[in-house]
Design a protein around this motif. Structure first.
Motif, PDB file in Angstrom:
ATOM      1  N   PHE A   1      -5.737  12.618   0.523  1.00  0.00           N
ATOM      2  CA  PHE A   1      -4.594  11.800   0.200  1.00  0.00           C
ATOM      3  C   PHE A   1      -5.384  10.712  -0.676  1.00  0.00           C
ATOM      4  CE2 PHE A   1      -2.257  13.632   3.542  1.00  0.00           C
ATOM      5  CZ  PHE A   1      -0.967  13.752   3.083  1.00  0.00           C
ATOM      6  N   SER A   2      -4.711  10.329  -1.844  1.00  0.00           N
ATOM      7  CA  SER A   2      -5.226   8.995  -2.533  1.00  0.00           C
ATOM      8  C   SER A   2      -4.210   7.947  -2.093  1.00  0.00           C
ATOM      9  CB  SER A   2      -4.651   9.119  -3.938  1.00  0.00           C
ATOM     10  OG  SER A   2      -5.581  10.018  -4.550  1.00  0.00           O
ATOM     11  N   ALA A   3      -5.064   6.839  -1.747  1.00  0.00           N
ATOM     12  CA  ALA A   3      -4.160   5.475  -1.210  1.00  0.00           C
ATOM     13  C   ALA A   3      -4.563   4.565  -1.947  1.00  0.00           C
ATOM     14  CB  ALA A   3      -4.734   5.371   0.165  1.00  0.00           C
TER      15      ALA A   3
ATOM     16  N   MET B   1       4.007   8.245  -6.944  1.00  0.00           N
ATOM     17  CA  MET B   1       3.525   7.084  -5.877  1.00  0.00           C
ATOM     18  C   MET B   1       3.741   5.877  -6.676  1.00  0.00           C
ATOM     19  SD  MET B   1      -0.236   6.381  -4.315  1.00  0.00           S
ATOM     20  CE  MET B   1      -1.165   6.669  -6.024  1.00  0.00           C
TER      21      MET B   1
ATOM     22  N   TYR C   1       0.733  -1.072   0.057  1.00  0.00           N
ATOM     23  CA  TYR C   1       0.284  -0.138   0.114  1.00  0.00           C
ATOM     24  C   TYR C   1       0.980   1.103   0.122  1.00  0.00           C
ATOM     25  CZ  TYR C   1      -4.210  -2.858   1.049  1.00  0.00           C
ATOM     26  OH  TYR C   1      -4.960  -3.666   0.934  1.00  0.00           O
ATOM     27  N   SER C   2       0.345   2.476  -0.661  1.00  0.00           N
ATOM     28  CA  SER C   2       1.051   3.409  -0.797  1.00  0.00           C
ATOM     29  C   SER C   2       0.036   4.492  -0.670  1.00  0.00           C
ATOM     30  CB  SER C   2       2.040   3.704  -1.867  1.00  0.00           C
ATOM     31  OG  SER C   2       2.853   4.798  -1.658  1.00  0.00           O
ATOM     32  N   SER C   3       0.401   5.997  -0.589  1.00  0.00           N
ATOM     33  CA  SER C   3      -0.289   7.104  -0.768  1.00  0.00           C
ATOM     34  C   SER C   3       0.344   8.239  -1.157  1.00  0.00           C
ATOM     35  CB  SER C   3      -1.292   7.151   0.707  1.00  0.00           C
ATOM     36  OG  SER C   3      -0.156   7.709   1.565  1.00  0.00           O
ATOM     37  N   CYS C   4      -0.273   9.133  -1.575  1.00  0.00           N
ATOM     38  CA  CYS C   4       0.053  10.492  -2.024  1.00  0.00           C
ATOM     39  C   CYS C   4      -0.577  11.758  -1.713  1.00  0.00           C
ATOM     40  CB  CYS C   4       0.574  10.598  -3.411  1.00  0.00           C
ATOM     41  SG  CYS C   4      -0.952  10.601  -4.558  1.00  0.00           S
TER      42      CYS C   4
ATOM     43  N   HIS D   1       0.894  11.778  -7.985  1.00  0.00           N
ATOM     44  CA  HIS D   1       0.376  10.244  -8.347  1.00  0.00           C
ATOM     45  C   HIS D   1       1.295   9.472  -9.349  1.00  0.00           C
ATOM     46  CE1 HIS D   1      -3.359  11.877  -7.029  1.00  0.00           C
ATOM     47  NE2 HIS D   1      -3.998  10.335  -6.954  1.00  0.00           N
TER      48      HIS D   1
ATOM     49  N   THR E   1      -9.767   7.771  -1.628  1.00  0.00           N
ATOM     50  CA  THR E   1      -9.261   9.157  -1.291  1.00  0.00           C
ATOM     51  C   THR E   1      -9.884   9.564   0.156  1.00  0.00           C
ATOM     52  OG1 THR E   1      -9.636   9.910  -3.792  1.00  0.00           O
ATOM     53  CG2 THR E   1      -9.533  11.608  -1.862  1.00  0.00           C
TER      54      THR E   1
END
Length: 98
Positions: free
Chosen positions: A54-56, A27, A8-11, A24, A50
């Motif tokens: 943040f977008s995950a 990420m 998992y990651s986010s930005c 994005h 979202t």
């Protein structure tokens, strides 16, 4: 053999379209590098949301590297269908850890 079942990651989401695209892409670059380091050929997005600016993204091993176009398709698909809310997993459902 992979070490990870999912990553998992986010930005941060930016109001500036160019900055948002860059965030994005950074990420996705990070996720693609982690996939390669773990020996994955590619990935499938299993979670995209979202939260609080943040977008995950969550991924699991899949057929090809991640791209902005794939992420956009996932975002558009999410607008068409309402995701089921996550429910907690009960201890009895988890089985026994060794």
């Amino acid at each position: 053999m992979t070490r990870h079942l999912a990553i998992y990651s986010s930005c941060e989401i930016s109001r500036d379209p160019a900055r948002n695209t860059a965030n994005h892409q950074a990420m996705l670059d990070e996720l693609n590098a982690l996939m390669a380091a773990d020996g994955w050929e590619g990935a499938t997005i299993i979670d995209f949301r979202t939260v609080a600016g943040f977008s995950a993204v969550g991924i699991e091993p899949g057929p090809s590297p991640l791209t902005l176009e794939y992420l956009r398709r996932m975002k558009d698909a999410g607008k068409e269908t309402q995701a089921e809310p996550l429910r907690p997993v009960l201890v009895a459902e988890q089985g026994r850890l060794l």
